[in-house]
Design a protein around this motif. Sequence first.
Motif, PDB file in Angstrom:
ATOM      1  N   CYS A 136      -8.791  -0.921   7.811  1.00 40.09           N
ATOM      2  CA  CYS A 136      -9.999   0.262   7.896  1.00 40.09           C
ATOM      3  C   CYS A 136     -10.759   0.793   6.528  1.00 40.09           C
ATOM      4  O   CYS A 136     -11.284   1.629   6.629  1.00 40.09           O
ATOM      5  N   SER A 137      -9.208   0.374   5.826  1.00 41.87           N
ATOM      6  CA  SER A 137      -9.860   0.675   4.122  1.00 41.87           C
ATOM      7  C   SER A 137      -9.543  -0.578   3.728  1.00 41.87           C
ATOM      8  O   SER A 137      -8.959  -1.479   4.658  1.00 41.87           O
ATOM      9  N   SER A 138      -9.894  -1.075   2.099  1.00 38.93           N
ATOM     10  CA  SER A 138      -9.484  -1.273   1.584  1.00 38.93           C
ATOM     11  C   SER A 138      -9.059  -1.615  -0.259  1.00 38.93           C
ATOM     12  O   SER A 138      -8.045  -2.375  -0.185  1.00 38.93           O
ATOM     13  N   ALA A 139      -8.217  -0.174   0.149  1.00 48.77           N
ATOM     14  CA  ALA A 139      -7.384   0.146  -1.073  1.00 48.77           C
ATOM     15  C   ALA A 139      -7.910  -0.643  -2.495  1.00 48.77           C
ATOM     16  O   ALA A 139      -9.110  -0.981  -2.074  1.00 48.77           O
ATOM     17  N   VAL A 140      -6.709  -0.516  -3.279  1.00 47.48           N
ATOM     18  CA  VAL A 140      -6.668  -1.825  -4.844  1.00 47.48           C
ATOM     19  C   VAL A 140      -5.853  -3.259  -4.232  1.00 47.48           C
ATOM     20  O   VAL A 140      -6.308  -3.865  -4.974  1.00 47.48           O
ATOM     21  N   GLN A 141      -5.492  -2.401  -4.109  1.00 53.54           N
ATOM     22  CA  GLN A 141      -3.709  -3.517  -4.122  1.00 53.54           C
ATOM     23  C   GLN A 141      -4.548  -5.281  -3.329  1.00 53.54           C
ATOM     24  O   GLN A 141      -4.967  -5.456  -2.123  1.00 53.54           O
ATOM     25  N   ASN A 142      -3.818  -6.192  -4.268  1.00 52.79           N
ATOM     26  CA  ASN A 142      -4.063  -7.531  -3.242  1.00 52.79           C
ATOM     27  C   ASN A 142      -3.784  -6.966  -1.390  1.00 52.79           C
ATOM     28  O   ASN A 142      -2.780  -6.491  -1.231  1.00 52.79           O
ATOM     29  N   PRO A 143      -4.614  -7.976  -0.685  1.00 52.53           N
ATOM     30  CA  PRO A 143      -3.940  -7.188   1.345  1.00 52.53           C
ATOM     31  C   PRO A 143      -3.410  -8.147   1.527  1.00 52.53           C
ATOM     32  O   PRO A 143      -2.680  -7.296   2.762  1.00 52.53           O
ATOM     33  N   SER A 144      -2.501  -9.382   0.853  1.00 54.31           N
ATOM     34  CA  SER A 144      -2.075 -10.260   1.992  1.00 54.31           C
ATOM     35  C   SER A 144      -0.825  -9.915   2.467  1.00 54.31           C
ATOM     36  O   SER A 144      -0.367 -10.192   3.135  1.00 54.31           O
ATOM     37  N   ILE A 166      -2.310   4.663  11.784  1.00 54.20           N
ATOM     38  CA  ILE A 166      -0.637   3.908  10.825  1.00 54.20           C
ATOM     39  C   ILE A 166      -0.670   5.397   9.481  1.00 54.20           C
ATOM     40  O   ILE A 166      -1.977   4.885   9.174  1.00 54.20           O
ATOM     41  N   ARG A 167       0.926   5.267   9.216  1.00 53.67           N
ATOM     42  CA  ARG A 167       0.633   5.644   8.137  1.00 53.67           C
ATOM     43  C   ARG A 167       1.860   4.776   7.217  1.00 53.67           C
ATOM     44  O   ARG A 167       2.321   4.004   7.733  1.00 53.67           O
ATOM     45  N   TYR A 168       2.357   4.857   6.232  1.00 55.79           N
ATOM     46  CA  TYR A 168       3.383   4.458   5.451  1.00 55.79           C
ATOM     47  C   TYR A 168       4.802   4.454   5.892  1.00 55.79           C
ATOM     48  O   TYR A 168       5.006   2.964   5.426  1.00 55.79           O
ATOM     49  N   ASN A 170       8.881   3.310  -8.667  1.00 56.39           N
ATOM     50  CA  ASN A 170       8.917   4.631  -8.737  1.00 56.39           C
ATOM     51  C   ASN A 170       7.694   5.329  -8.725  1.00 56.39           C
ATOM     52  O   ASN A 170       7.911   6.646  -8.723  1.00 56.39           O
ATOM     53  N   LEU A 171       7.323   4.727  -7.916  1.00 56.91           N
ATOM     54  CA  LEU A 171       5.503   5.475  -8.449  1.00 56.91           C
ATOM     55  C   LEU A 171       4.828   5.627  -7.188  1.00 56.91           C
ATOM     56  O   LEU A 171       5.476   5.257  -6.016  1.00 56.91           O
ATOM     57  N   PRO A 172       4.473   6.668  -7.344  1.00 58.66           N
ATOM     58  CA  PRO A 172       4.023   6.735  -5.861  1.00 58.66           C
ATOM     59  C   PRO A 172       2.713   6.676  -5.384  1.00 58.66           C
ATOM     60  O   PRO A 172       2.794   6.988  -3.950  1.00 58.66           O
ATOM     61  N   ASN A 173       2.758   6.037  -5.161  1.00 59.36           N
ATOM     62  CA  ASN A 173       1.289   5.782  -5.668  1.00 59.36           C
ATOM     63  C   ASN A 173       1.077   4.010  -5.197  1.00 59.36           C
ATOM     64  O   ASN A 173       0.463   2.829  -5.107  1.00 59.36           O
ATOM     65  N   TRP A 195       0.791  -1.093   0.002  1.00 57.77           N
ATOM     66  CA  TRP A 195      -0.095  -0.076   0.406  1.00 57.77           C
ATOM     67  C   TRP A 195       0.779   1.275  -0.017  1.00 57.77           C
ATOM     68  O   TRP A 195       1.977   1.473   0.575  1.00 57.77           O
ATOM     69  N   GLY A 196       0.175   2.369  -0.901  1.00 58.24           N
ATOM     70  CA  GLY A 196       1.116   3.671  -1.006  1.00 58.24           C
ATOM     71  C   GLY A 196       0.730   4.739   0.192  1.00 58.24           C
ATOM     72  O   GLY A 196      -0.513   4.463   1.390  1.00 58.24           O
ATOM     73  N   PRO A 197       1.400   5.684   0.656  1.00 59.39           N
ATOM     74  CA  PRO A 197       1.416   7.131   1.713  1.00 59.39           C
ATOM     75  C   PRO A 197      -0.146   7.334   1.348  1.00 59.39           C
ATOM     76  O   PRO A 197      -1.232   7.487   2.245  1.00 59.39           O
TER      77      PRO A 197
END
Length: 577
Positions: free
Chosen positions: A546-554, A156-158, A180-183, A137-139
């Motif tokens: 707290c949220s799901s984001a879009v990335q796979n969570p494992s 927490i934060r990144y 080197n992607l921000p997201n 996950w990203g910032p």
Amino acid sequence: MNNKKDEYYIKNSDTVFDAIVIGSGISGGWAAKEFTERGFKTLMIERGRIVEHQKDYIGENIAPWQQPLRTRVDNLLVNEQHKIQKQCYAFKDATKHFFGNDKDLPYTTSKGTQFSWIRANQLGGKSLLWHRQSYRWGPYDFIANKTDGHGNDWPIRYPDIATWYSHVERHAGISGSRENLPNLPDSEFLPPFELNGPEKALQKQFSALYPERPMIIGRAAHLTEPTELQVSQGRMQCKARNECQAGCSFGAYFSTQSSTLPAAAATNNLHIAANSVVHSLIYDESSNRVKGVRVIDNDDLSQREYFAKVVFVCASTLGSTQILLNSTSKRFPNGIGNSSGVLGHYLMDHNYNAGGTGDLAGFEDEFYSGRRPTGVYMPNFNYKPDNKRGFLRGYALSGRAYREDWKSMQRSDGIGVDFKNKLRRPGKWKFGLWAQGEMLPRYENQVNLHTNLKDKWGIPQLNINCQFSENERAMMHDAANQVEVMLTAAGLTNIKTEVTNEAPGLAIHEVGTARMGRDPKTSYLNGYNQSHDVPNLFVTDGASFCSSAVQNPSLTFMALTARAVDYAAKELQQKRL
């Protein structure tokens, strides 16, 4: 571990362990590894049977033509025992023994809800069946709730988790490319799998047409070039068979059996209680601590108890929530540690309801060898808020370029020798992208214990009430539209897109229901996955999100678990738990 298994597997025990870990999947395996390597005597409790690495991969290396129905499974026994499980993409003749028996694992859904709960109740859990896509996950992902006001702010934060991502990645082995992607932060990578020729061409086209939408190789928990550490565990290079869910004797993809379990076993600090269905946690009101765990034998339904100084609940999002809700006392009549009342609420799953394909001209002299176990990935390009979009949050796109083969041409017209020869030749190139969308955390998406129905172990069944909202539906319509626009711009023809209406569940990315947070009045856990109410109780699987984001969570399960064990170990040493 196999040669000394009698030393690890236990049934009855009066020992007070340093730690009990409930569950043996991705999170439970990591918790056991981290505790035992720090010298803590640890008991792993698994409700299902023992699965030994290599020995019990009974579907491995069996070619489709050697299987009775050529990998398909469709008979009366399957329809009775696996009515829900057979919906999973990984359910085949070679893998069906790794899935739960629906007849023994009933649950209910509220009116208007269709939810498919995919379960793998054995040592290793779903780590034997997962699709191995591994993204940090990203910032932006850790501030999304705070930014748009949907859901509580992550505690927490990144930067709080970045070093723990690195810690688990070096052990698990993640293949991928530095971008080197921000997201989408880079991981500690092994070399990436290679894009095929058409994918490389499309990557260049998309880069020119949509520079804010990079298409990269999918990041996956596969050993492309094993490190000395991984080789020392008996793990070997991925052979690109893409038959992973049948089990991998090479240990080439990350699983509990291939990686965390042998590491934990090597310490001689691990014991495992298999076939032990957790009924509830034993709470001591005088000390405000969890003393242990009540279990019911999977086979003879006898009852027993195990005791420890700290308990980590890692039984999967819904499995953990069922245990916590069923652990009641005078102080916690609605589930242990549930003074906030949020336990069971804010259930989320990813949204896979849109995508499209098109024909790709040229490249007739190109083909590929092997069955690469990952595809291409286009990270979420909607990660910054935009009121003009018509929906909140965003989606990632994944896909691949491939040539049609006999399987895709088997329904085409033809007869005789010419038709047979046609099937021997590769067909046209196609390329597709499919969405993986974020789901907003909503209070009404919840699970609770049924007031009357119980399973065969006497545990109240879980009732699920979870639906996608208009926000998720609008997101999928946008994804289908954007896929069509991008494929058209890249010169593909015969483009077909779709928006489906599948219910949550089959993404198998359930998160939420025991969320982290700063405020004990609105969350279940603190920033270290520790119960606000009961200090020696931790939950580190997807329930804590707290949220799901879009990335796979494992990958985030792994990092949060390792971080929580580090914190709990220090608290134990200071005698604060």
